[in-house]
Scaffold this active site. Structure first.
Site, PDB file in Angstrom:
ATOM      1  N   LYS A  22       2.937 -15.720 -57.981  1.00 54.28           N
ATOM      2  CA  LYS A  22       2.283 -15.896 -56.804  1.00 54.28           C
ATOM      3  C   LYS A  22       2.026 -15.967 -55.413  1.00 54.28           C
ATOM      4  CE  LYS A  22       0.281 -20.104 -55.565  1.00 54.28           C
ATOM      5  NZ  LYS A  22      -0.045 -19.899 -53.640  1.00 54.28           N
ATOM      6  N   ASN A  23       3.067 -15.756 -54.881  1.00 58.91           N
ATOM      7  CA  ASN A  23       2.970 -15.843 -53.949  1.00 58.91           C
ATOM      8  C   ASN A  23       4.200 -14.552 -52.912  1.00 58.91           C
ATOM      9  OD1 ASN A  23       1.469 -17.473 -53.355  1.00 58.91           O
ATOM     10  ND2 ASN A  23       3.331 -18.624 -52.493  1.00 58.91           N
ATOM     11  N   ARG A  94      -7.617 -18.615 -49.517  1.00 59.74           N
ATOM     12  CA  ARG A  94      -7.076 -18.053 -48.533  1.00 59.74           C
ATOM     13  C   ARG A  94      -6.045 -17.321 -48.725  1.00 59.74           C
ATOM     14  NH1 ARG A  94      -6.102 -20.166 -44.941  1.00 59.74           N
ATOM     15  NH2 ARG A  94      -3.498 -20.084 -44.047  1.00 59.74           N
ATOM     16  N   CYS A 118      -7.546 -26.334 -45.370  1.00 60.79           N
ATOM     17  CA  CYS A 118      -7.235 -26.705 -46.965  1.00 60.79           C
ATOM     18  C   CYS A 118      -6.658 -28.128 -46.675  1.00 60.79           C
ATOM     19  CB  CYS A 118      -6.585 -25.812 -47.553  1.00 60.79           C
ATOM     20  SG  CYS A 118      -4.507 -25.824 -46.995  1.00 60.79           S
ATOM     21  N   ARG A 123      -3.608 -24.492 -41.593  1.00 63.15           N
ATOM     22  CA  ARG A 123      -3.833 -23.037 -41.802  1.00 63.15           C
ATOM     23  C   ARG A 123      -3.806 -21.580 -40.491  1.00 63.15           C
ATOM     24  NH1 ARG A 123      -2.415 -23.890 -47.283  1.00 63.15           N
ATOM     25  NH2 ARG A 123      -1.139 -21.396 -46.795  1.00 63.15           N
ATOM     26  N   ILE A 125      -4.715 -18.625 -38.435  1.00 63.43           N
ATOM     27  CA  ILE A 125      -4.312 -17.100 -38.234  1.00 63.43           C
ATOM     28  C   ILE A 125      -3.996 -16.698 -36.434  1.00 63.43           C
ATOM     29  CG2 ILE A 125      -5.463 -16.575 -40.460  1.00 63.43           C
ATOM     30  CD1 ILE A 125      -7.954 -14.914 -39.351  1.00 63.43           C
ATOM     31  N   ASP A 126      -4.517 -17.324 -36.531  1.00 60.20           N
ATOM     32  CA  ASP A 126      -3.567 -16.831 -34.756  1.00 60.20           C
ATOM     33  C   ASP A 126      -2.570 -15.949 -34.870  1.00 60.20           C
ATOM     34  OD1 ASP A 126      -2.274 -19.042 -35.322  1.00 60.20           O
ATOM     35  OD2 ASP A 126      -1.716 -19.231 -33.072  1.00 60.20           O
ATOM     36  N   LEU A 127      -1.761 -15.634 -35.321  1.00 58.39           N
ATOM     37  CA  LEU A 127      -0.581 -14.953 -34.814  1.00 58.39           C
ATOM     38  C   LEU A 127      -1.028 -14.037 -35.633  1.00 58.39           C
ATOM     39  CD1 LEU A 127       2.810 -17.467 -36.127  1.00 58.39           C
ATOM     40  CD2 LEU A 127       1.611 -17.030 -33.848  1.00 58.39           C
ATOM     41  N   ASP A 319       7.244 -25.907 -50.541  1.00 55.96           N
ATOM     42  CA  ASP A 319       6.264 -26.441 -51.815  1.00 55.96           C
ATOM     43  C   ASP A 319       7.206 -26.565 -52.853  1.00 55.96           C
ATOM     44  OD1 ASP A 319       5.013 -22.867 -51.340  1.00 55.96           O
ATOM     45  OD2 ASP A 319       4.108 -24.685 -50.460  1.00 55.96           O
ATOM     46  N   VAL A 341       6.861 -28.265 -42.092  1.00 56.51           N
ATOM     47  CA  VAL A 341       5.951 -27.109 -41.343  1.00 56.51           C
ATOM     48  C   VAL A 341       4.384 -26.821 -41.967  1.00 56.51           C
ATOM     49  CG1 VAL A 341       5.294 -24.750 -43.050  1.00 56.51           C
ATOM     50  CG2 VAL A 341       7.598 -25.544 -42.791  1.00 56.51           C
ATOM     51  N   ARG A 411      -4.296 -22.465 -60.203  1.00 58.81           N
ATOM     52  CA  ARG A 411      -4.109 -22.039 -59.832  1.00 58.81           C
ATOM     53  C   ARG A 411      -3.117 -20.917 -59.503  1.00 58.81           C
ATOM     54  NH1 ARG A 411      -7.214 -22.528 -54.306  1.00 58.81           N
ATOM     55  NH2 ARG A 411      -5.785 -20.684 -53.243  1.00 58.81           N
TER      56      ARG A 411
HETATM   57  C1  EPZ Z   1       2.524 -19.730 -47.250  1.00 59.46           C
HETATM   58  O1  EPZ Z   1       1.246 -19.680 -46.923  1.00 59.46           O
HETATM   59  C2  EPZ Z   1       2.357 -19.780 -48.894  1.00 59.46           C
HETATM   60  N1  EPZ Z   1       1.151 -19.459 -49.678  1.00 59.46           N
HETATM   61  C3  EPZ Z   1       2.243 -21.700 -49.631  1.00 59.46           C
HETATM   62  O2  EPZ Z   1       2.567 -21.059 -50.673  1.00 59.46           O
HETATM   63  C4  EPZ Z   1       3.532 -22.205 -48.539  1.00 59.46           C
HETATM   64  O3  EPZ Z   1       3.518 -23.242 -48.762  1.00 59.46           O
HETATM   65  C5  EPZ Z   1       3.652 -21.622 -46.814  1.00 59.46           C
HETATM   66  O4  EPZ Z   1       3.753 -19.689 -46.864  1.00 59.46           O
HETATM   67  C6  EPZ Z   1       5.071 -21.700 -46.249  1.00 59.46           C
HETATM   68  O5  EPZ Z   1       5.899 -21.463 -47.108  1.00 59.46           O
HETATM   69  C7  EPZ Z   1       0.991 -18.028 -49.883  1.00 59.46           C
HETATM   70  O6  EPZ Z   1       2.344 -17.108 -50.199  1.00 59.46           O
HETATM   71  C8  EPZ Z   1      -0.517 -17.742 -50.257  1.00 59.46           C
HETATM   72  P1  EPZ Z   1       2.679 -19.454 -43.338  1.00 59.46           P
HETATM   73  P2  EPZ Z   1       1.436 -19.214 -45.397  1.00 59.46           P
HETATM   74  O7  EPZ Z   1       1.914 -18.549 -42.457  1.00 59.46           O
HETATM   75  O8  EPZ Z   1       1.084 -17.882 -45.498  1.00 59.46           O
HETATM   76  C9  EPZ Z   1       1.276 -21.976 -38.962  1.00 59.46           C
HETATM   77  C10 EPZ Z   1       1.755 -22.455 -52.373  1.00 59.46           C
HETATM   78  O9  EPZ Z   1       1.933 -23.570 -53.038  1.00 59.46           O
HETATM   79  N2  EPZ Z   1       0.596 -21.028 -38.565  1.00 59.46           N
HETATM   80  O10 EPZ Z   1       4.286 -19.760 -43.108  1.00 59.46           O
HETATM   81  O11 EPZ Z   1      -0.620 -19.660 -44.855  1.00 59.46           O
HETATM   82  C11 EPZ Z   1       0.633 -22.425 -40.235  1.00 59.46           C
HETATM   83  O12 EPZ Z   1      -0.429 -23.284 -39.970  1.00 59.46           O
HETATM   84  C12 EPZ Z   1       1.522 -22.773 -51.436  1.00 59.46           C
HETATM   85  O13 EPZ Z   1       1.924 -21.242 -52.742  1.00 59.46           O
HETATM   86  C13 EPZ Z   1       0.038 -20.627 -37.683  1.00 59.46           C
HETATM   87  O14 EPZ Z   1      -0.253 -21.659 -37.098  1.00 59.46           O
HETATM   88  O15 EPZ Z   1       1.698 -20.094 -44.603  1.00 59.46           O
HETATM   89  C14 EPZ Z   1       1.292 -23.647 -40.971  1.00 59.46           C
HETATM   90  O16 EPZ Z   1       1.425 -25.049 -40.355  1.00 59.46           O
HETATM   91  C15 EPZ Z   1       1.301 -23.447 -50.212  1.00 59.46           C
HETATM   92  N3  EPZ Z   1      -0.628 -19.850 -37.311  1.00 59.46           N
HETATM   93  C16 EPZ Z   1       2.822 -22.744 -40.785  1.00 59.46           C
HETATM   94  O17 EPZ Z   1       2.163 -21.691 -39.505  1.00 59.46           O
HETATM   95  C17 EPZ Z   1      -0.830 -18.368 -38.119  1.00 59.46           C
HETATM   96  O18 EPZ Z   1      -1.336 -17.054 -37.490  1.00 59.46           O
HETATM   97  C18 EPZ Z   1       3.349 -22.568 -42.147  1.00 59.46           C
HETATM   98  O19 EPZ Z   1       2.382 -21.106 -42.132  1.00 59.46           O
HETATM   99  C19 EPZ Z   1      -0.908 -18.551 -39.285  1.00 59.46           C
HETATM  100  C20 EPZ Z   1       0.768 -19.812 -39.441  1.00 59.46           C
END
Ligand code: EPZ
Length: 437
Positions: A22-23, A94, A118, A123, A125-127, A319, A341, A411
């Site tokens: 999925k991811n 998202r 969520c 979650r 998106i500042d980065l 996950d 995380v 989903r």
């Molecule tokens: C991906 O989410 C996956 N989703 C998530 O899987 C997975 O849990 C996550 O990576 C971590 O491995 C998809 O790929 C669709 P991140 P993502 O950006 O990309 C913080 C599932 O069950 N962060 O690595 O959103 C954020 O808040 C889902 O399939 C910022 O602070 O994960 C989080 O605490 C759930 N600012 C951490 O980083 C940002 O701009 C990890 O987020 C971006 C992220």
């Protein structure tokens, strides 16, 4: 609402094949916007999130055809002329925010609803936005939407916005979404881009391989430093999506809990190595039988408690944290899980405790005092992985467990109930109409 009824104490055996990831699928679908030609994706899982992403692409005027039987998805983004991901779709999923990088890269502008938090965390998106700025975009937040546009001169052949300029980007955190969005933003930018402290998940490498098959020039994916040389155009391609490692881990725990001898096909050990070694450490008989399958002989009596600490890849995958918790809930002794995380990924614990587990949550730590047996109860799925964990708990519990809000599970898991039933589980999907009859 539909729900599952899961009757425990069945012995699982036989083999089950993992679907496409999925991811990875969702990102490759978003990346198809970058192509001037047709894209064919193979091994696409027939799950709700893929259908939502297909709808997002259709709102951008891409043509999307999904052969759900053959798991083949065809995308033609030649006529994309809308640069906005609407709130109602981004709110539903998202990952829709991942159309931002491709739209900004190809057209120099994008308007995407801010995804919001969520059940498992903020979650943010500042980065993503900081990286777009580094690439020469101007970002603004207006009425719940992020609006980004490239400052530099006209993008090749497009009156819309400017063209991004390559840059050196340093991520404060190895965010998967930020790494993916910025990789897709950089592929058509002018000049070189490096992304340091990049996420290293295997899905990142899958995305890079896909983009390179369309003519991109990306190196270093899978390491913490990714280099991208911008090109002018990307052509069409055909590409097979990698298998889903999190689904593989889910079936591994199902087999560990109640499997006499189960083979999980297309489960790639190296993609979830730390998780597999942790399962082995409890005493479960788990082995990689070939480059792409894992065999589990569960039902061991003498299992040992372990410590789990989630981290970005190659660390223990967050996950699979709710998933392994179900196994540790019935392992004698004290196990400890630390979630590094996400800020709120223990919502499932209260549901497990209602089934007789003995777990105490203190901040980022869950202290699990293993019990002999779980007992069936009506429980809810709070999110995708927590929902799958509830089904696994039902497999191991005495009695019939009802799992509600299973739309979360649908989903991200293709035919989850049918695959478990093919191994001998007693799991039934009950629809609304059947309840009213
Ligand atoms: C991906 O989410 C996956 N989703 C998530 O899987 C997975 O849990 C996550 O990576 C971590 O491995 C998809 O790929 C669709 P991140 P993502 O950006 O990309 C913080 C599932 O069950 N962060 O690595 O959103 C954020 O808040 C889902 O399939 C910022 O602070 O994960 C989080 O605490 C759930 N600012 C951490 O980083 C940002 O701009 C990890 O987020 C971006 C992220």
């Amino acid at each position: 609402m539909s729900y599952y009824i899961v009757k425990g104490d069945k012995i699982l055996k036989g083999s089950v094949r993992v679907s496409g990831a999925k991811n990875s699928a969702l990102k490759l679908m978003a990346a198809s916007i970058l192509s001037g030609g047709k894209v064919t994706l193979k091994n696409v899982p027939d799950i709700e999130d893929v259908h939502i992403m297909a709808d997002v692409l259709r709102t951008l005027n891409a043509r999307v055809d999904f052969d759900t039987e053959g798991h083949i998805l065809e995308i033609d983004a030649c006529n994309v002329d809308v640069f906005e991901a609407p709130y109602e779709l981004v709110r539903k999923m998202r990952a829709s925010v991942l159309v931002a990088g491709p739209l900004l890269s190809r057209f120099g502008k994008v308007k995407v609803a801010v995804p919001g938090g969520c059940n498992i965390g903020a979650r943010q998106i500042d980065l993503h936005l900081k990286g777009f700025e580094a690439l020469g975009a101007l970002n603004s937040i207006e009425h719940g939407y992020v609006i980004s546009s490239a400052k530099e001169g006209p993008a090749a052949g497009k009156p819309a916005g400017g063209r991004l300029t390559g840059a050196s980007i340093n991520l404060d955190f190895p965010s998967r979404g930020a790494t993916e969005n910025l990789m897709m933003a950089a592929v058509l930018a002018k000049g070189y881009t490096t992304i340091s402290n990049a996420a290293r998940e295997t899905e990142i490498s899958d995305l890079a391989d896909f983009l390179n098959s369309m003519g991109a020039e990306i190196s270093g994916a899978g390491t913490d430093c990714i280099s991208i040389r911008g090109v002018k155009k990307l052509h069409g391609t055909a590409y097979e999506i990698m298998p889903d490692s999190i689904e593989a881990g889910t079936f591994i725990v199902a087999a560990a809990l109640c499997g006499s001898d189960v083979e999980i096909i297309d489960a790639v050990w190296k993609n979830i190595e730390i998780f597999c070694l942790k399962i082995k450490e409890t005493g479960i008989n788990i082995n990689s039988t070939s480059k792409n399958s894992i065999r589990v002989k569960g039902l061991q009596k003498e299992l040992k408690p372990v410590y789990v600490s989630t981290l970005p890849y190659p660390g223990f995958p967050t996950d699979l944290q709710p998933i392994i918790a179900v196994l540790l809930a019935v392992v004698p002794g004290i196990s400890i899980i630390t979630e590094n995380v996400f800020e709120n990924r223990f919502m499932y614990v209260e549901e497990l405790n209602r089934m007789g587990a003995n777990i105490k949550v203190d901040g980022h730590h869950a202290v699990i005092n293993g019990v002999k047996k779980l007992s069936a109860a009506p429980v809810k799925a709070f999110d995708l992985r927590a929902g799958a964990a509830m089904v696994l708990a039902g497999l191991a519990a005495e009695g019939a467990t009802e799992v509600y809000d299973i739309y979360h599970i649908q989903r991200g898991y293709e035919n989850f109930d049918k695959k478990l039933a093919s191994l001998g589980a007693d799991i039934k999907l009950v629809n609304d109409t059947q309840i009213n009859v």
